[in-house]
Design an enzyme around this catalytic site. Structure first.
Site, mmCIF file in Angstrom:
data_model
loop_
_atom_site.group_PDB
_atom_site.id
_atom_site.type_symbol
_atom_site.label_atom_id
_atom_site.label_comp_id
_atom_site.label_asym_id
_atom_site.label_seq_id
_atom_site.Cartn_x
_atom_site.Cartn_y
_atom_site.Cartn_z
ATOM 1 C CG ASP A 2 47.329 -47.206 -20.483
ATOM 2 O OD1 ASP A 2 47.002 -48.326 -20.053
ATOM 3 O OD2 ASP A 2 46.513 -46.309 -20.764
ATOM 4 C CG ASP A 24 52.932 -46.582 -24.842
ATOM 5 O OD1 ASP A 24 52.313 -47.633 -24.638
ATOM 6 O OD2 ASP A 24 52.379 -45.518 -25.188
ATOM 7 C CG ASP A 53 51.730 -37.236 -30.605
ATOM 8 O OD1 ASP A 53 52.577 -37.172 -29.685
ATOM 9 O OD2 ASP A 53 50.670 -37.879 -30.487
#
Length: 462
Positions: free
Chosen positions: A82, A84, A163
């Site tokens: 994935d 981003d 995070d």
């Protein structure tokens, strides 16, 4: 580890203290820039779709970076799945550049750019909310939960809002360098998971970060840094503030990625599992087989994923919630309710409570109930029933659950072996197995009572 990468780690320079100190977080951060010659991330690791997004943003005059898990995985020697993208373009500007995109989200506005089945997630650099920002842009609850966060900023501010340190690494498409704002490269080298900022504050902003910490630790085989794990047990109830739909998405990520068993054990260790599946948590306290059943189901699912075999959340949900369903069914039967209505009532009660914690879409909920209902049909094998049960669309999943129930010690072994032989046997073997059913006490409930046919009144025909 990689050519040039270990050399970079041995010469880290000055620690960016402001990033990890919440009282100094407003200071300007200076990244450690790792040139292409000293890191292993290559365009060969990046999908064509992600490259198209990066190059088009860059060509339009915007900053364009790959960020997060894809960079982390590449540094760990894994092929990213994935991708981003972070940029200084606003969501509206991104949408104008890509006709195949759409804006999603209210809490965090992002853009999804779709290329066939692949979706590239594009986020705008986030900044620090100020007093002048209205609640439609940034809003935080009295308990510290971020309800809306759509303040745009620069890459330094964006890095602070990430995070974990290992997710605050940015790959610049302009010169192929890595920008490390939080010593994430060092933590990747030591396989340490560390929150950026004060852990308690970050968990209150978004309690789902506790689930992400567990998921990453299980998936990457990382150790959660002591300060990062310290508040988790006490703050676990904050998960009750999160919408059930969002928690269900997290459940899929945690248990359907091939590391479900390790994830479950970490969730239980930090007191998080009961926030997601309270009925299952209570059942595990009452019956030793309940926890074994969940662990066996997760180990089975992890194995199937590793072998690239199909898996479905319906089976795992059926295993997670079977113990509370069986317990409630037994209570209802002891009160005089027949077995089938007792199972249906127990299923409805357990699911209703579960929906207060995690949503269960119908595409998974209906098969889950079928798997439970088949547990009452599997012992009933007289006549044509065995063939009819075997042809049920959920038979295989129900059979797998039956085997796990025997393995966990809920029920005696034997019925699973019968169904295994019945599936594998030829016609002659199947007839022989059916003839043996008559002596099996488990099948006695299949005997039908014959009703006498009443004579028609006045000699007429019915």
């Amino acid at each position: 580890m990689f050519k040039g990468f270990t050399r970079f780690l041995s010469n880290q320079g000055e620690q960016v203290k402001t990033l990890l100190d919440p009282q100094e977080s407003e200071a300007t951060l200076s990244p450690r820039v790792i040139p292409r010659s000293e890191h292993p991330v290559s365009r060969q690791h990046i999908s064509d779709a992600a490259l198209k997004v990066l190059y088009r943003l860059n060509g339009a005059g915007f900053d364009a970076y790959l960020v997060g898990g894809c960079i982390r995985d590449a540094l760990l020697g894994k092929m990213p799945k994935d991708f981003d993208v972070a940029t200084n373009a606003t969501p509206e500007q991104v949408r104008d550049l890509f006709r195949n995109s759409r804006l999603i989200g209210r809490r965090f506005r992002i853009v999804h750019v779709r290329f066939g089945r692949e979706v590239i997630e594009v986020t705008t650099f986030r900044g620090k909310p100020q007093d002048e920002h209205g609640e439609n842009i940034a809003h935080q609850s009295d308990a510290g939960l971020l309800l809306r966060d759509n303040v745009w900023g620069n890459i330094e501010e964006d890095a602070v809002r990430r995070d974990f340190t290992v997710n605050a690494l940015y790959y610049n498409i302009a010169d192929f360098s890595l920008h490390d704002f939080a010593n994430g490269a060092k933590d990747i080298e030591s396989r340490t998971l560390r929150l950026i900022g004060d852990p308690a504050t970050r968990y209150r902003e978004d309690p789902v970060r506790m689930l992400r910490a567990v998921r990453f630790a299980a998936k990457l085989d990382f150790t959660i840094e002591p300060a990062t794990e310290a508040p988790m047990h006490d703050l676990a109830p904050l998960l009750l503030q999160i919408p059930p739909a969002r928690l269900f998405d997290e459940v899929l990520k945690m248990f359907m990625s091939g590391h479900g068993l390790a994830t479950f054990r970490l969730l239980s260790h930090y007191g998080l599992f009961g926030m997601l599946f309270p009925e299952a948590e209570e059942a595990m306290a009452d019956a030793a087989w309940a926890e074994k059943l969940i662990e066996f189901a997760l180990a089975n699912t992890d194995k199937r994923i590793a072998e690239d075999r199909p898996v479905t959340p319906a089976f795992l949900l059926a295993a997670f919630l079977w113990a509370p369903v069986a317990h409630r069914q037994a209570e209802l039967e002891s009160e005089g309710m027949p077995a089938i209505p007792a199972l249906q009532t127990a299923s409805q009660e357990v699911v209703s409570r579960q929906l207060e914690h995690t949503s269960i879409p119908k595409r998974f909920g209906m098969p889950m109930r079928d798997i439970w209902e088949l547990q009452t049909r599997l012992p009933l094998r007289r006549g044509k029933r065995a063939f009819q049960t075997r042809e049920h669309p959920r038979f295989r999943a129900a059979y797998d659950l039956l085997l796990l129930r025997e393995q966990a010690g809920e029920i005696p072994r034997g019925l699973g072996d019968w169904w295994t032989a019945f599936q594998q046997g030829d016609e002659h073997e199947q007839r022989r197995l059916l003839q043996k059913v008559g002596g099996d006490p488990a099948s006695q409930g299949d005997r039908r009572r014959k009703r006498r046919r009443k004579a028609p009144r006045n000699g007429g025909e019915q």
